[in-house]
Design a protein around this motif. Structure first.
Motif, PDB file in Angstrom:
ATOM      1  N   PRO A  40       0.910  -1.301  -0.043  1.00 52.26           N
ATOM      2  CA  PRO A  40      -0.103  -0.025  -0.059  1.00 52.26           C
ATOM      3  C   PRO A  40       0.731   1.121  -0.144  1.00 52.26           C
ATOM      4  N   LYS A  41       0.122   2.557  -0.265  1.00 51.98           N
ATOM      5  CA  LYS A  41       0.938   3.497  -0.085  1.00 51.98           C
ATOM      6  C   LYS A  41       1.227   4.023   1.182  1.00 51.98           C
ATOM      7  N   ILE A  42       2.552   4.506   1.518  1.00 49.74           N
ATOM      8  CA  ILE A  42       2.812   4.928   2.707  1.00 49.74           C
ATOM      9  C   ILE A  42       3.232   6.500   2.497  1.00 49.74           C
ATOM     10  N   GLU A  43       2.969   7.281   3.741  1.00 52.38           N
ATOM     11  CA  GLU A  43       3.323   8.656   3.226  1.00 52.38           C
ATOM     12  C   GLU A  43       3.408   9.222   4.662  1.00 52.38           C
ATOM     13  N   PHE A  44       4.506  10.261   4.990  1.00 53.19           N
ATOM     14  CA  PHE A  44       4.687  10.862   5.958  1.00 53.19           C
ATOM     15  C   PHE A  44       4.253  12.247   6.173  1.00 53.19           C
ATOM     16  N   LYS A  45       3.439  12.636   7.340  1.00 49.74           N
ATOM     17  CA  LYS A  45       3.012  13.875   7.708  1.00 49.74           C
ATOM     18  C   LYS A  45       3.372  14.635   8.889  1.00 49.74           C
ATOM     19  N   GLU A  46       3.316  15.890   8.986  1.00 52.91           N
ATOM     20  CA  GLU A  46       3.962  16.454  10.095  1.00 52.91           C
ATOM     21  C   GLU A  46       2.801  17.419  10.579  1.00 52.91           C
ATOM     22  N   PHE A  47       2.601  17.237  11.863  1.00 53.55           N
ATOM     23  CA  PHE A  47       1.641  18.140  12.568  1.00 53.55           C
ATOM     24  C   PHE A  47       2.183  19.269  13.681  1.00 53.55           C
ATOM     25  N   THR A  48       1.550  20.041  14.219  1.00 54.91           N
ATOM     26  CA  THR A  48       1.967  20.808  15.295  1.00 54.91           C
ATOM     27  C   THR A  48       1.302  20.328  16.531  1.00 54.91           C
ATOM     28  N   SER A  49       2.086  20.044  17.614  1.00 57.13           N
ATOM     29  CA  SER A  49       1.541  19.739  19.088  1.00 57.13           C
ATOM     30  C   SER A  49       0.437  20.554  19.351  1.00 57.13           C
ATOM     31  N   ALA A  50      -0.312  20.046  20.509  1.00 55.88           N
ATOM     32  CA  ALA A  50      -1.570  20.655  20.792  1.00 55.88           C
ATOM     33  C   ALA A  50      -1.137  22.082  21.674  1.00 55.88           C
ATOM     34  N   ASP A  51       0.170  22.196  22.058  1.00 55.59           N
ATOM     35  CA  ASP A  51       0.455  23.392  22.576  1.00 55.59           C
ATOM     36  C   ASP A  51       0.779  24.576  21.500  1.00 55.59           C
ATOM     37  N   GLY A  52       0.675  23.912  20.250  1.00 57.18           N
ATOM     38  CA  GLY A  52       1.148  24.888  19.168  1.00 57.18           C
ATOM     39  C   GLY A  52       2.478  25.388  18.803  1.00 57.18           C
ATOM     40  N   LYS A  53       3.285  24.299  19.603  1.00 55.39           N
ATOM     41  CA  LYS A  53       4.880  25.051  19.476  1.00 55.39           C
ATOM     42  C   LYS A  53       5.769  23.926  18.952  1.00 55.39           C
ATOM     43  N   THR A  54       5.454  22.746  18.769  1.00 53.36           N
ATOM     44  CA  THR A  54       6.426  21.487  18.606  1.00 53.36           C
ATOM     45  C   THR A  54       6.020  20.760  17.220  1.00 53.36           C
ATOM     46  N   PRO A  55       6.673  20.519  16.320  1.00 55.55           N
ATOM     47  CA  PRO A  55       6.384  19.604  15.012  1.00 55.55           C
ATOM     48  C   PRO A  55       6.309  18.387  15.526  1.00 55.55           C
ATOM     49  N   LEU A  56       5.212  17.230  14.979  1.00 53.73           N
ATOM     50  CA  LEU A  56       4.951  16.068  15.281  1.00 53.73           C
ATOM     51  C   LEU A  56       5.081  15.146  14.021  1.00 53.73           C
ATOM     52  N   ASN A  57       5.935  14.323  14.263  1.00 55.17           N
ATOM     53  CA  ASN A  57       5.937  13.135  13.144  1.00 55.17           C
ATOM     54  C   ASN A  57       4.715  12.098  13.029  1.00 55.17           C
TER      55      ASN A  57
ATOM     56  N   ASP B 186       0.400  -3.432  10.259  1.00 57.72           N
ATOM     57  CA  ASP B 186      -0.252  -2.360   9.932  1.00 57.72           C
ATOM     58  C   ASP B 186      -0.317  -2.421   8.187  1.00 57.72           C
ATOM     59  N   LEU B 187       0.539  -2.942   7.668  1.00 59.97           N
ATOM     60  CA  LEU B 187       0.413  -3.537   6.179  1.00 59.97           C
ATOM     61  C   LEU B 187      -0.593  -4.234   5.914  1.00 59.97           C
ATOM     62  N   TYR B 188      -0.991  -5.275   6.717  1.00 59.47           N
ATOM     63  CA  TYR B 188      -1.672  -6.255   6.433  1.00 59.47           C
ATOM     64  C   TYR B 188      -3.047  -5.749   6.554  1.00 59.47           C
ATOM     65  N   MET B 189      -3.408  -4.626   7.713  1.00 54.61           N
ATOM     66  CA  MET B 189      -4.540  -4.126   7.983  1.00 54.61           C
ATOM     67  C   MET B 189      -5.114  -3.232   6.554  1.00 54.61           C
ATOM     68  N   ALA B 190      -3.941  -2.581   6.153  1.00 60.56           N
ATOM     69  CA  ALA B 190      -3.977  -1.424   5.059  1.00 60.56           C
ATOM     70  C   ALA B 190      -4.641  -2.332   3.968  1.00 60.56           C
ATOM     71  N   GLN B 191      -3.856  -3.404   3.733  1.00 61.95           N
ATOM     72  CA  GLN B 191      -4.110  -4.305   2.341  1.00 61.95           C
ATOM     73  C   GLN B 191      -5.657  -4.950   2.646  1.00 61.95           C
ATOM     74  N   LYS B 192      -6.260  -5.026   3.843  1.00 61.73           N
ATOM     75  CA  LYS B 192      -7.514  -5.393   4.107  1.00 61.73           C
ATOM     76  C   LYS B 192      -8.500  -4.265   4.089  1.00 61.73           C
ATOM     77  N   GLY B 193      -8.010  -2.859   3.793  1.00 61.33           N
ATOM     78  CA  GLY B 193      -8.854  -1.992   3.211  1.00 61.33           C
ATOM     79  C   GLY B 193      -8.952  -0.884   4.438  1.00 61.33           C
ATOM     80  N   TYR B 194      -8.224  -0.943   5.380  1.00 62.10           N
ATOM     81  CA  TYR B 194      -7.905   0.212   6.404  1.00 62.10           C
ATOM     82  C   TYR B 194      -6.979   1.305   6.131  1.00 62.10           C
ATOM     83  N   LEU B 195      -7.252   2.413   6.644  1.00 62.33           N
ATOM     84  CA  LEU B 195      -6.415   3.589   6.695  1.00 62.33           C
ATOM     85  C   LEU B 195      -5.743   3.405   8.019  1.00 62.33           C
ATOM     86  N   VAL B 196      -4.580   3.235   7.939  1.00 61.17           N
ATOM     87  CA  VAL B 196      -3.609   2.960   9.315  1.00 61.17           C
ATOM     88  C   VAL B 196      -2.984   4.401   9.529  1.00 61.17           C
ATOM     89  N   PHE B 197      -2.854   4.991  10.853  1.00 60.66           N
ATOM     90  CA  PHE B 197      -2.529   6.150  11.056  1.00 60.66           C
ATOM     91  C   PHE B 197      -1.589   6.123  12.389  1.00 60.66           C
TER      92      PHE B 197
END
Length: 724
Positions: free
Chosen positions: A469-486, A528-539
Motif C-alpha cells: 500500500p501507499k505509505i506517506e509521512f505527515k507533520e503536525f504541530t503539537s496541541a500547545d502549538g509549539k512543536t512539530p510532530l511526526n 499495519d501493512l496487513y490491515m491496510a491491505q484489508k482496506g483500512y487506513l492506518v495512522f
C-alpha cells in the motif's frame, strides 16, 4: 530505483503475480522479506580493511581500498570447524555458520564464542597459522556471563550467586547467599532502568570483579499463577509497586588474587539507584552515578577501589522533573584524566568532556542533535564519532566532533536512518542506510574526497510478490502549538479518494520509543501493512513524551501521564476526521503496554471517537506499576494523588463506550494482570461490556507462533465492528 519510489509514493496496484500478506507474514514477514544485506561489519583493528559475513553465512569476507573494496574470502566456517576440532575433542559441536559475534583482537586474531554440547567456549583464531586456542570455558546455559580483558577470567551466575572460572580452569565461588531475595551480579538490577544492562564489571587488569548485590527480600512477593500442573501453583516475583518498599542495592568488589571483599561506601538512604558504573582506566577508582529514589538528583561519585571509601562528588545534576542517566563514562584513549559524560540537562542528550576532578572542559554538543550511540575515537584520540538523531528525530546520521574545540562535522548526508562507522585511521566511512524509498544501501565513503564506492543496493524485496500500500509521512504541530510532530499514514490497498475507509490508529506514545522514522517503509509494522491491505487506513503519530526529540519534548508528561500525549494524538485524529475518504463512524485504535494505556484512556476520556479498540497489556492504574519507571514520571501516589486519580481508568469505567478488547499475558511481570482484572471488575459494576482474552503462558508480549493467533484475533475484532 525509480520503480521503487513510484511503488511507495503512489497508490499501489495489483500487478500480475502480486498478492496481499497472509496473517502468518505479519509475524514472519520481516525475516522472509528482509532486504538483501551484509552482516557483522567490522573494521580490522588498526587498519582500513573491513570484514563482514556474506549472505550465505559461511564466509568472512574482507574489503580494502587497494582492491577497490571488492570482497575476498578471508575465513570460512569450515576453517573454524577444522581448527577448533583439534582443540575440543571431548564433546560435539558444529559450526553451522560463521559466528556473527566475532571480534578483532588485533589484525591477526579474531575472537568468538562457541556453544558446544556441554560447554560454552571463548575461542581465539590465528589467521596466519589457521589454528585456534581456548580462551575461556564455562558450562553451557549460564546467565550474565562477563568476560575480563582478553577473556582471561570469566564470571557468571549460578542461580543468584556469582562464580568465576579462571584462565587455568579453577572455579572460584564469589557469593553464597541463600536468603530468598538476595541477588548478586544480576543485569536485572533496578529492573533494567537507567541504562543498566549488566550486573558485573571486571577491572582493567582483570584481577577484580565489581558487582551489584541486590536485596529485594523486603519487596512484596507478587503471585503469578501457573497452570502447567494438575493443581495450579504460584510463581512469586518481587514486584516493587509505586510508593511501596523498593529494593536496596550495594556495590562490592572481589579480588581474585587475595579473595578479599570490599563494599563501596555509597551511603544512605538505602533506597537509591546506583547507575552508570565505570572503572577508572588505572583500576584504582570507580565512578558511580548515585540517583535518589525521587530521580531528580544525581551525584557522580568517585570511590577508592582498594578500600571502597568515598573520595568525592565530581558534580551533581538536579531537575524539577527527572534526571535519567543512561550511559557509563567513556574515558579518552590517550588521557586517563578525562572522560565523556552524556546528559540531556541542556535540552538534548549530548557529550560533555570532564576532568576526573569534576571540572567541565567543554560541551561537545551540536545544535539539537541527540547522541544515540557513541562509537569511539580516532587513532590519535583527538576526535570522537557518534550516531545522532536529527531532523526532528526522523533521521540518524554519523557525526565527528573534535575534542579540543567541539567543532562538529556531519559525515553522512542522505536523508535516511544511517548505520555507519569510521575506519581506525579515519580515512573511510562504512555507510549503510535506508529510507522510505530505499530498502538498503551500503557504500564506502572516502573521508577526504567525499567520493563513494557502492557496495550494495538492495532491490525492493516485495516487487512482483506483494502489493504494497501507499505509505506517506505527515507533520503536525503539537496541541500547545509549539512543536512539530511526526506521523505516518498507510493507505488502503487500491486507494480511491472517492471512497470512505475505516481507520485503525496504532500508537504507543510512551518514553524511549519512536514509531515514525525515515527508514525503509517509514518504520511501519507488518500488521499495519496487513490491515491496510484489508482496506483500512492506518495512522500512527509520535506525540510529546516519545523518544528522540529532546528533554522538553519528554518532560511535559511529568506527573500527568497521558494528558499531553492524548492532546497531541487528537491533533492527528482531528486531521483524519477532516478527510473526505475517512469513515468517521468506523474508527478503531490499537496499542500495547503504554499504548494499551493510551487506548484505554481514549475509550473512557474521549469516548465518542472510536467504535472499536484493542488494548494489549494495558497500564490501567499507575499505582500498580513498578517503582523505577512509574515514579520517574508520576512520583509516588502519596506525593501525587491527583495525578494518579486523573490517569487511572478504574474511576472512569462508567464512561466506557464502544467495543473494547483487552488482551493480557497471564505471566506478565511488567504490567501485571491485576491491571486488566481490576478494570474488568469496575466495568462489571458499571454495567459495561468488555471483551477479554488471556494468553496463559506469555509474559508482557505474545511471541512466537502465538503472535499470529493474536494478530488474527485483533484483525477479526476490527472487521467485526468496523467493516460494513
Amino acid at each position: 530505483m525509480k520503480k521503487l519510489v513510484i511503488l511507495l509514493l503512489l497508490s499501489s496496484s495489483y500487478a500480475y503475480g502480486q498478492r496481499n500478506f497472509t496473517i502468518e507474514e505479519t509475524v514472519f514477514g520481516p525475516g522472509k522479506y528482509a532486504p538483501k544485506n551484509l552482516y557483522a561489519q567490522q573494521w580490522i583493528s588498526g587498519t582500513d580493511a573491513l570484514t563482514h559475513v556474506d549472505s550465505t553465512f559461511q564466509n568472512l569476507l574482507v574489503r580494502n581500498a587497494k582492491e577497490n573494496w571488492l570482497a575476498k574470502s578471508l575465513i570460512t566456517a569450515k576453517d573454524l570447524q577444522e581448527a577448533v576440532s583439534k582443540i575440543i575433542t571431548d564433546e560435539k559441536f558444529i559450526i553451522r555458520r560463521f559466528p556473527m559475534d566475532y571480534q578483532w583482537e588485533d589484525a591477526k586474531h579474531i575472537n568468538f564464542q562457541l556453544e558446544a554440547e556441554k560447554n560454552s567456549y571463548g575461542i581465539s583464531y590465528d589467521l596466519a597459522s589457521k589454528t585456534a586456542k581456548i580462551t575461556s570455558k564455562i558450562p553451557s546455559g549460564q546467565e550474565d556471563v562477563t568476560y575480563s580483558e582478553a577473556n582471561t577470567q570469566t564470571a557468571y551466575l549460578i542461580g543468584n550467586n556469582i562464580e568465576i572460572l579462571t584462565a587455568d580452569g579453577r572455579k572460584i565461588t564469589v557469593t553464597q547467599d541463600t536468603v530468598d531475595g538476595i541477588v548478586n551480579g544480576s543485569s536485572k538490577t533496578h529492573r533494567n532502568e537507567f541504562g543498566v544492562d549488566r550486573g558485573m564489571w571486571w577491572s582493567p587488569d582483570s584481577k577484580k570483579l565489581l558487582y551489584y548485590r541486590k536485596d529485594e527480600s523486603m519487596v512484596t512477593n507478587y503471585p503469578l499463577p501457573q497452570w502447567d500442573s494438575r493443581v495450579a501453583s504460584i510463581k512469586n516475583i518481587r514486584y516493587p509497586m509505586a510508593g511501596m518498599k523498593s529494593e536496596e542495592v550495594t556495590l562490592h568488589i572481589f579480588n581474585t588474587e587475595t579473595n578479599a571483599y570490599v563494599q563501596l561506601q555509597t551511603g544512605e538512604p538505602k533506597e537509591q539507584y546506583l547507575t552508570i558504573v565505570t572503572w577508572d582506566p588505572s583500576g584504582e577508582y570507580i565512578y558511580v552515578g548515585v540517583l535518589n529514589r525521587g530521580q531528580d538528583h544525581l551525584k557522580l561519585n568517585k570511590y577508592n577501589a582498594k578500600s571502597g571509601a568515598f573520595m568525592q562528588t565530581l558534580f551533581e545534576e538536579k531537575s524539577t522533573t527527572w534526571v535519567e542517566p543512561q550511559k557509563p563514562l567513556t574515558f579518552l584513549p590517550n588521557n586517563a584524566n578525562q572522560f565523556l559524560y552524556q546528559t540531556d540537562k541542556d535540552g538534548y542528550n549530548q557529550l560533555y568532556l570532564y576532568k576526573t576532578d569534576g571540572s567541565l572542559v567543554r560541551h561537545l554538543g551540536f545544535n539539537d542533535v541527540i547522541v544515540e550511540e557513541l562509537q569511539g575515537f580516532d587513532q590519535k584520540g583527538q576526535k570522537a564519532y557518534y550516531i545522532g538523531a536529527c531532523n526532528n528525530g526522523m533521521e540518524r546520521q554519523l557525526f565527528e566532533v573534535e575534542l579540543k574545540n567541539s567543532k562538529t562535522r556531519q559525515l553522512t548526508q542522505t536523508s535516511a536512518v544511517h548505520q555507519a562507522s569510521v575506519s581506525p585511521t579515519g580515512k573511510y566511512i562504512w555507510d549503510q542506510y535506508s529510507n522510505l524509498s530505499t530498502a538498503n544501501k551500503i557504500q564506502i565513503i572516502d573521508g577526504k574526497s567525499n567520493k563513494s564506492q557502492e557496495i550494495l543496493t538492495a532491490a525492493n524485496p516485495f516487487e512482483g510478490k506483494i502489493a504494497l500500500p501507499k505509505i506517506e509521512f505527515k507533520e503536525f504541530t503539537s496541541a500547545d502549538g509549539k512543536t512539530p510532530l511526526n506521523a505516518r499514514i498507510t493507505y488502503p490497498a487500491n486507494f480511491d479518494p472517492a471512497k470512505k475507509y475505516p481507520v485503525m490508529v496504532y500508537l504507543y506514545g510512551g518514553s524511549h520509543a519512536q514509531l515514525v522514522t525515515n527508514r525503509w517503509l517509514g518504520g511501519v509494522g507488518y500488521f499495519d501493512l496487513y490491515m491496510a491491505q484489508k482496506g483500512y487506513l492506518v495512522f500512527t503519530l509520535d506525540n510529546r513524551g516519545s523518544d528522540a526529540r529532546g528533554r522538553d519534548f519528554t518532560r511535559v508528561t511529568h506527573r500527568k501521564l497521558g494528558e499531553a500525549e492524548m492532546a497531541d494524538q487528537m491533533v492527528g485524529i482531528s486531521y483524519l476526521q477532516s478527510l473526505p475518504y475517512v469513515d468517521r463512524e468506523n474508527m478503531g485504535i490499537f496499542g500495547w503496554s503504554f499504548g494499551g494505556f493510551m487506548t484505554s484512556s481514549f475509550m473512557t476520556k474521549h469516548n465518542d471517537i472510536f467504535k472499536a479498540a484493542v488494548a494489549g497489556g494495558p497500564v490501567i492504574d499507575w499505582k500498580y506499576y513498578e517503582v523505577m519507571y512509574g515514579e520517574r514520571y508520576m512520583d509516588t501516589p502519596q506525593e501525587n494523588p491527583d495525578g494518579y486519580a486523573k490517569t487511572s481508568m478504574l474511576n472512569k469505567a462508567d464512561k466506557l463506550k464502544g467495543n473494547l478488547l483487552i488482551i493480557h499475558g497471564a505471566q506478565d511481570p511488567v504490567v501485571v494482570q491485576q491491571h486488566s482484572m481490576e478494570f474488568i471488575e469496575q466495568c462489571i459494576k458499571a454495567g459495561k461490556q468488555v471483551d477479554y482474552f488471556l494468553y496463559p503462558t506469555h509474559e508482557h508480549n505474545v511471541m512466537g507462533r502465538d503472535r499470529i493467533h493474536m494478530y488474527d484475533k485483533i484483525a477479526k475484532y476490527f472487521d467485526l465492528h468496523l467493516k460494513k
